[in-house]
Design a protein around this motif. Structure first.
Motif, PDB file in Angstrom:
ATOM      1  N   VAL A 481     -18.050  -4.072 -51.498  1.00  0.00           N
ATOM      2  CA  VAL A 481     -18.639  -3.024 -52.319  1.00  0.00           C
ATOM      3  C   VAL A 481     -18.497  -3.364 -53.795  1.00  0.00           C
ATOM      4  CG1 VAL A 481     -18.462  -0.589 -52.959  1.00  0.00           C
ATOM      5  CG2 VAL A 481     -18.197  -1.270 -50.565  1.00  0.00           C
ATOM      6  N   CYS A 482     -17.300  -3.793 -54.178  1.00  0.00           N
ATOM      7  CA  CYS A 482     -17.007  -4.136 -55.573  1.00  0.00           C
ATOM      8  C   CYS A 482     -15.688  -4.888 -55.597  1.00  0.00           C
ATOM      9  CB  CYS A 482     -16.942  -2.874 -56.444  1.00  0.00           C
ATOM     10  SG  CYS A 482     -15.571  -1.802 -55.981  1.00  0.00           S
ATOM     11  N   ASP A 483     -15.171  -5.147 -56.794  1.00  0.00           N
ATOM     12  CA  ASP A 483     -13.900  -5.870 -56.924  1.00  0.00           C
ATOM     13  C   ASP A 483     -12.702  -5.029 -56.517  1.00  0.00           C
ATOM     14  OD1 ASP A 483     -14.984  -7.640 -59.927  1.00  0.00           O
ATOM     15  OD2 ASP A 483     -15.230  -8.124 -57.786  1.00  0.00           O
ATOM     16  N   CYS A 484     -12.916  -3.730 -56.312  1.00  0.00           N
ATOM     17  CA  CYS A 484     -11.796  -2.857 -55.935  1.00  0.00           C
ATOM     18  C   CYS A 484     -11.407  -3.006 -54.474  1.00  0.00           C
ATOM     19  CB  CYS A 484     -12.152  -1.393 -56.193  1.00  0.00           C
ATOM     20  SG  CYS A 484     -12.564  -1.019 -57.913  1.00  0.00           S
ATOM     21  N   THR A 485     -12.228  -3.637 -53.671  1.00  0.00           N
ATOM     22  CA  THR A 485     -11.987  -3.722 -52.237  1.00  0.00           C
ATOM     23  C   THR A 485     -12.611  -4.987 -51.676  1.00  0.00           C
ATOM     24  OG1 THR A 485     -12.365  -2.626 -50.102  1.00  0.00           O
ATOM     25  CG2 THR A 485     -14.067  -2.363 -51.772  1.00  0.00           C
ATOM     26  N   ASP A 486     -12.102  -5.392 -50.516  1.00  0.00           N
ATOM     27  CA  ASP A 486     -12.706  -6.509 -49.788  1.00  0.00           C
ATOM     28  C   ASP A 486     -13.670  -6.013 -48.732  1.00  0.00           C
ATOM     29  OD1 ASP A 486      -9.522  -8.202 -49.866  1.00  0.00           O
ATOM     30  OD2 ASP A 486     -11.229  -8.435 -51.215  1.00  0.00           O
ATOM     31  N   LEU A 487     -13.788  -4.706 -48.565  1.00  0.00           N
ATOM     32  CA  LEU A 487     -14.647  -4.128 -47.534  1.00  0.00           C
ATOM     33  C   LEU A 487     -16.101  -4.108 -47.983  1.00  0.00           C
ATOM     34  CD1 LEU A 487     -12.466  -1.059 -46.473  1.00  0.00           C
ATOM     35  CD2 LEU A 487     -12.834  -3.156 -45.148  1.00  0.00           C
ATOM     36  N   THR A 488     -17.015  -4.331 -47.026  1.00  0.00           N
ATOM     37  CA  THR A 488     -18.439  -4.201 -47.307  1.00  0.00           C
ATOM     38  C   THR A 488     -18.830  -2.725 -47.290  1.00  0.00           C
ATOM     39  OG1 THR A 488     -19.064  -4.295 -44.974  1.00  0.00           O
ATOM     40  CG2 THR A 488     -18.876  -6.400 -46.143  1.00  0.00           C
ATOM     41  N   HIS A 489     -20.021  -2.446 -47.748  1.00  0.00           N
ATOM     42  CA  HIS A 489     -20.540  -1.075 -47.661  1.00  0.00           C
ATOM     43  C   HIS A 489     -20.535  -0.607 -46.212  1.00  0.00           C
ATOM     44  CE1 HIS A 489     -22.118  -0.063 -51.713  1.00  0.00           C
ATOM     45  NE2 HIS A 489     -22.181  -1.378 -51.871  1.00  0.00           N
ATOM     46  N   GLU A 490     -21.001  -1.471 -45.308  1.00  0.00           N
ATOM     47  CA  GLU A 490     -21.108  -1.083 -43.901  1.00  0.00           C
ATOM     48  C   GLU A 490     -19.744  -0.758 -43.307  1.00  0.00           C
ATOM     49  OE1 GLU A 490     -24.670  -3.118 -45.234  1.00  0.00           O
ATOM     50  OE2 GLU A 490     -22.556  -3.720 -45.298  1.00  0.00           O
ATOM     51  N   LEU A 511      -7.906   3.001 -47.073  1.00  0.00           N
ATOM     52  CA  LEU A 511      -8.630   1.736 -46.949  1.00  0.00           C
ATOM     53  C   LEU A 511      -8.145   0.677 -47.935  1.00  0.00           C
ATOM     54  CD1 LEU A 511     -12.280   3.005 -46.312  1.00  0.00           C
ATOM     55  CD2 LEU A 511     -10.399   2.679 -44.704  1.00  0.00           C
ATOM     56  N   GLY A 512      -7.056   0.964 -48.607  1.00  0.00           N
ATOM     57  CA  GLY A 512      -6.399  -0.059 -49.408  1.00  0.00           C
ATOM     58  C   GLY A 512      -7.138  -0.479 -50.653  1.00  0.00           C
ATOM     59  N   TRP A 513      -7.665   0.486 -51.410  1.00  0.00           N
ATOM     60  CA  TRP A 513      -8.352   0.146 -52.672  1.00  0.00           C
ATOM     61  C   TRP A 513      -7.376  -0.529 -53.622  1.00  0.00           C
ATOM     62  CZ3 TRP A 513     -12.506   1.164 -50.299  1.00  0.00           C
ATOM     63  CH2 TRP A 513     -13.739   1.179 -50.927  1.00  0.00           C
ATOM     64  N   LYS A 514      -7.825  -1.545 -54.327  1.00  0.00           N
ATOM     65  CA  LYS A 514      -6.942  -2.301 -55.223  1.00  0.00           C
ATOM     66  C   LYS A 514      -6.702  -1.581 -56.547  1.00  0.00           C
ATOM     67  CE  LYS A 514      -8.860  -6.559 -53.292  1.00  0.00           C
ATOM     68  NZ  LYS A 514      -9.690  -7.756 -53.568  1.00  0.00           N
ATOM     69  N   THR A 515      -7.547  -0.618 -56.866  1.00  0.00           N
ATOM     70  CA  THR A 515      -7.395   0.149 -58.086  1.00  0.00           C
ATOM     71  C   THR A 515      -7.048   1.587 -57.732  1.00  0.00           C
ATOM     72  OG1 THR A 515      -9.768   0.594 -58.111  1.00  0.00           O
ATOM     73  CG2 THR A 515      -8.991  -1.276 -59.396  1.00  0.00           C
ATOM     74  N   SER A 516      -6.535   2.326 -58.680  1.00  0.00           N
ATOM     75  CA  SER A 516      -6.073   3.683 -58.369  1.00  0.00           C
ATOM     76  C   SER A 516      -7.208   4.688 -58.260  1.00  0.00           C
ATOM     77  CB  SER A 516      -5.084   4.144 -59.448  1.00  0.00           C
ATOM     78  OG  SER A 516      -5.713   4.140 -60.728  1.00  0.00           O
ATOM     79  N   GLY A 518     -10.853   3.586 -58.524  1.00  0.00           N
ATOM     80  CA  GLY A 518     -12.165   2.992 -58.341  1.00  0.00           C
ATOM     81  C   GLY A 518     -12.823   2.605 -59.651  1.00  0.00           C
ATOM     82  N   CYS A 519     -14.129   2.327 -59.559  1.00  0.00           N
ATOM     83  CA  CYS A 519     -14.864   1.873 -60.738  1.00  0.00           C
ATOM     84  C   CYS A 519     -16.270   2.452 -60.722  1.00  0.00           C
ATOM     85  CB  CYS A 519     -14.913   0.347 -60.783  1.00  0.00           C
ATOM     86  SG  CYS A 519     -15.907  -0.391 -59.452  1.00  0.00           S
ATOM     87  N   HIS A 520     -17.072   2.074 -61.717  1.00  0.00           N
ATOM     88  CA  HIS A 520     -18.418   2.635 -61.830  1.00  0.00           C
ATOM     89  C   HIS A 520     -19.349   2.133 -60.725  1.00  0.00           C
ATOM     90  CE1 HIS A 520     -19.001  -1.274 -63.764  1.00  0.00           C
ATOM     91  NE2 HIS A 520     -20.285  -1.124 -63.524  1.00  0.00           N
ATOM     92  N   VAL A 521     -18.926   1.117 -59.963  1.00  0.00           N
ATOM     93  CA  VAL A 521     -19.755   0.617 -58.849  1.00  0.00           C
ATOM     94  C   VAL A 521     -19.420   1.342 -57.555  1.00  0.00           C
ATOM     95  CG1 VAL A 521     -20.319  -1.397 -57.444  1.00  0.00           C
ATOM     96  CG2 VAL A 521     -20.022  -1.644 -59.913  1.00  0.00           C
ATOM     97  N   CYS A 522     -18.133   1.449 -57.248  1.00  0.00           N
ATOM     98  CA  CYS A 522     -17.773   2.002 -55.944  1.00  0.00           C
ATOM     99  C   CYS A 522     -17.767   3.526 -55.925  1.00  0.00           C
ATOM    100  CB  CYS A 522     -16.429   1.467 -55.473  1.00  0.00           C
ATOM    101  SG  CYS A 522     -15.009   1.876 -56.509  1.00  0.00           S
ATOM    102  N   ARG A 523     -17.448   4.165 -57.034  1.00  0.00           N
ATOM    103  CA  ARG A 523     -17.347   5.629 -56.999  1.00  0.00           C
ATOM    104  C   ARG A 523     -18.677   6.316 -56.656  1.00  0.00           C
ATOM    105  NH1 ARG A 523     -12.639   8.084 -58.714  1.00  0.00           N
ATOM    106  NH2 ARG A 523     -13.810  10.021 -58.964  1.00  0.00           N
TER     107      ARG A 523
END
Length: 813
Positions: A481-490, A511-516, A518-523
């Motif tokens: 999805v973005c740099d905050c996660t290794d998960l795909t959208h699906e 789901l183990g987000w790397k940031t507290s 999120g960001c403007h892409v994943c939110r």
């Protein structure tokens, strides 16, 4: 001097024999081709997609007129053979005779007709050729038509599925206690029946037909137990028998079929036979793979080379869209055999392997057939599986301690492993073609015929391409999805549903987000997924929306905004127009534009004026056109029957109903819709996300069009007779898109991933699922179908327009 070859029957087996023969010796034969059908060779195993509407007859033609002309073949189509004069070596047909030096009989098989009263009534047909298929297509055009298919084998179920897709109410009557009993065990048969019933097909097992009822034509089918099923069409698909009448009359040796040697020669050394009409070593053949092997031997025999037909095991796949089924070998319960069974009820997956003396002898797979070719290879080779016994059920990717990597599994397959069962193409043949320059699936089809018949091996062929070419073969990689996660959208969306995650914080924590935060892409993506999946539990987060959606207006390059009031179906009235004109004067709006979507756009509005303008427009009954949203934009219409002399339906009325039903729903990307009142298509419905074309008999619904950076014509979803059903299908499609598409994927991109057939199975065939999707859509609309300015068009709303720090203008677009 050319030798004369007469061929009786222009089917797949004889067509393949001619290909081999003429490729090896293009100038050695004077070929005459006689065929009772008024057409040449076509791919009969693809009649099912023609029946269902997924393909046309033209798409399944194997040899067209140009091919026959190029090879100088004399074609006599529609010319039935009367008899064979072996003494004078002449074939006599209804339109004249044809002398031969060599004769090839390829008369195929004839459908078995059960001897019950009423079997000769009009409306009772079999399912063997294009004429039968066209008869079923014609019958399906009657509103409310009902069909009964007698026979729950491969052919019967393909006929049933095709008729159901054509809109008929279908009942399958099967004599045995479960479907496809020759290919499936009871559990797989049950799963298949369950799947077909979810598609609206009635299945009656242990049903013996007593009589077909009717006066001037078929009206019903009566079973021995007294059950009666109404029928406008009865399709008999209870089996086939080799067509041997010409051979019998010519005094050739005939058993159950025309008896042939290993070289495919009959009891007359100048007459060969091939295909479903032959009997070899007391065995008959109905699947295409051994027939193609026979065809190759026929060509070798005619060329005078040494070749012998050796039957091989065959596997079975059902050609019904969305049904994944595979069976091969012997899976009967016998002493000394053991089973390995894997079940996953939630996914509808069932696998059963039958082992005897450390050899795999049978496999039945339902719901997940990706490893079918590998299991089939083990069965054919008689491989010792003792060393992989514990992990065998999990397929090749788990053998030898490897991870579940399908490319690694394909790479490990030996060259002789069969990839394409229809054409008998092994991995080594495909690899040789790749090493010779083939780099695409189309190249492989053209050079080897792998994946060119039923198409079920396409994925496996692509894996061979990928494993052979390596980095030179570009398969799109799954992106996070973005740099905050290794998960795909699906994966993210699947886990939100599976784990019932109903808040942004829950998603990021679980789901183990790397940031507290999120960001403007994943939110924005997470906000949509949560909103769409949990409308009753999740509250829309304005801070997680792009600037346009947060401000409910489109920002322009100079920092001003555009205002687009909604005009239902492109219709307006004096009150609305006066309100718009007054707003233009009052707020000194510099530009007024009529859009391509039949709306009026007020351009250059100052941000601080937005609440006040909308207060005035709301007072006149106008609501936001959501021209800024990932949602329904506009519904474009023509005037239809109200004013146009060519209009066939009330396209304007339908467009208004659709817009009022759909507006306000958040979707993965913008959705544009149009309704044209006739095929002249003045509303340009064929390049919209959803387009409806009105015709005399109803409504043709297309989906997945586009007219922007990518130009896409809509794909045909369905044709319906009633306006209400057109609305239901549209609503169900939008909700299916909402529930399954990746955020920021337009419908055409989503369709390219899931396939139109899957969408049709979900909303055209599965009536219960369609109703459930509509129910979920309407539930969501009770919450979100409201004018966003209704509670914001006040001076105090000005504070809501502060730009977000993390959602820039660039991110908005």
């Amino acid at each position: 001097m050319k030798r004369k070859l007469v061929v009786i029957g222009a089917g797949m087996a004889s067509g393949r024999a001619l290909e081999h023969l003429l490729a090896a010796d293009p100038d050695g034969w004077d070929v005459t081709l006689l065929n009772a059908e008024p057409r040449g060779n076509y791919n009969r195993i693809m009649l099912s997609p023609v029946l269902s509407g997924e393909k046309t007859y033209a798409e399944i033609v194997t040899h067209d007129d140009d091919w026959y002309a190029q090879h100088r073949i004399t074609c006599r189509f529609g010319d039935s053979v009367v008899r064979i004069d072996r003494e004078n070596k002449v074939v006599h047909a209804s339109q004249g005779s044809a002398p031969y030096d060599k004769l090839l009989i390829a008369t195929g098989s004839a459908p078995f007709i059960i001897p019950v009263a009423g079997r000769e009534l009009p409306g009772v047909i079999t399912y063997r050729d294009m004429d039968d298929t066209q008869a079923m297509i014609d019958a399906s055009g009657q509103p409310g038509a009902k069909a009964v298919v007698i026979g729950g084998g491969l052919l019967g179920l393909e006929a049933a599925a095709g008729l159901r897709l054509r809109g008929m109410a279908v009942t399958v009557i099967h004599l045995m206690d479960h479907l496809m009993e020759r290919q499936l065990d009871p559990t797989a048969g049950y799963l298949l029946q369950k799947d077909l019933e979810t598609r609206g097909i009635t299945v009656h097992c242990k049903g013996a037909t007593k009589a077909i009822l009717g006066k001037d034509r078929v009206e019903a089918v009566l079973l021995e137990d007294g059950t009666i099923y109404d029928a406008d069409l009865v399709c008999m698909a209870v089996g086939i028998r080799p067509e041997t009448r010409l051979a019998t009359d010519a005094a050739l040796e005939v058993g159950r079929g025309i008896v042939v040697t290993d070289q495919m020669v009959t009891s007359d050394p100048d007459i060969l036979a091939v295909g479903e009409c032959v009997e070899h070593d007391s065995q008959l053949f109905g699947l295409v793979a051994p027939l193609y092997d026979q065809a190759k031997v026929v060509a070798e025999t005619l060329l005078g080379t040494d070749a012998a037909f050796q039957p091989v095991q065959t596997a079975t796949k059902l050609k019904v869209t969305g049904v994944d089924l595979f069976s091969a070998g012997d899976f009967a319960d016998e002493p000394g055999r053991e089973d390995i069974v894997f079940r996953d009820p939630a996914r509808g997956v069932y696998k059963r392997l039958v082992i005897e003396s450390d050899r795999l002898i049978g496999a039945v797979m339902y719901g997940d057939t990706a490893d079918g070719s590998w299991f089939f290879g083990l069965i054919k080779d008689g491989a010792d599986i003792s060393a992989m016994r514990d992990t065998l059920i999990f397929g090749p990717a788990y053998q030898g301690g490897t991870s579940a990597d399908p490319l690694a599994a394909v790479a490990a397959l030996p060259p002789e492993a069969e990839i394409c069962g229809c054409n008998g193409i092994c991995k080594g043949t495909i690899v040789a073609a790749i090493e010779g320059g083939a780099t695409t699936l189309a190249d492989i089809k053209a050079q080897t015929k792998a994946s060119a018949s039923c198409g079920t091996c396409t994925g496996l062929v692509e894996q061979v391409l990928a494993s052979t070419l390596g980095d030179a073969f570009h398969m799109p990689a799954a992106q996070p999805v973005c740099d905050c996660t290794d998960l795909t959208h699906e994966d993210t969306r699947r886990l939100i549903k599976a784990r019932a995650l109903k808040s942004m914080a829950a998603v990021m924590q679980e789901l183990g987000w790397k940031t507290s935060c999120g960001c403007h892409v994943c939110r924005p993506a997470l906000n949509f997924y949560l909103l769409a999946d949990w409308p009753l539990d999740y509250t829309d987060d304005a801070q997680s929306r792009f600037v346009n959606e947060r401000n409910h207006a489109n920002i322009q390059k100079d920092g001003t905004y555009s205002v687009v009031p909604r005009m239902w179906g492109g219709m307006t009235n004096p009150t609305e127009l006066r309100a718009i004109a007054d707003a233009v004067d009052k707020y000194a709006i510099p530009a007024v534009k009529v859009t391509g979507g039949q709306r009026i756009d007020l351009l250059g509005v100052q941000k601080e004026h937005l609440p006040h303008i909308w207060g005035d427009l709301n007072a006149a009954g106008l609501v936001s056109g959501h021209a800024y949203s990932k949602g329904l934009r506009t519904v474009k219409t023509c005037v239809g029957t109200d004013f146009c002399r060519f209009g066939t339906q009330d396209s304007t009325g339908l467009g208004i109903k659709l817009e009022k039903r759909l507006w306000g729903s958040w979707t993965p990307h913008k959705v544009k819709l149009a309704v044209s009142g006739c095929p002249r298509n003045c509303a340009e419905a064929t390049c919209k996300d959803i387009g409806v074309i009105c015709v005399e008999s109803g409504f043709e619904i297309g989906v997945g069009g586009a007219a922007g950076m990518d130009l896409k014509e809509v794909q045909h979803l369905a044709k319906v007779a009633k306006e209400a059903e057109a609305i239901d299908l549209t609503v169900a499609f939008v909700q299916l898109y909402r529930e399954h598409a990746k955020y920021l994927d337009r419908p055409y991109k989503w369709l390219a991933k899931v396939g139109l057939e899957w969408v049709q199975a979900q909303i055209v065939e599965d009536m219960d699922n369609r109703a459930a999707l509509i129910e979920r859509f309407d539930l969501s609309q009770t919450i979100y179908q409201r004018d966003p300015w209704a509670d914001r068009a006040t001076p105090q709303a000005q504070a809501d327009f502060a730009p977000l720090a993390d959602l820039t203008r660039e991110a908005a677009e």
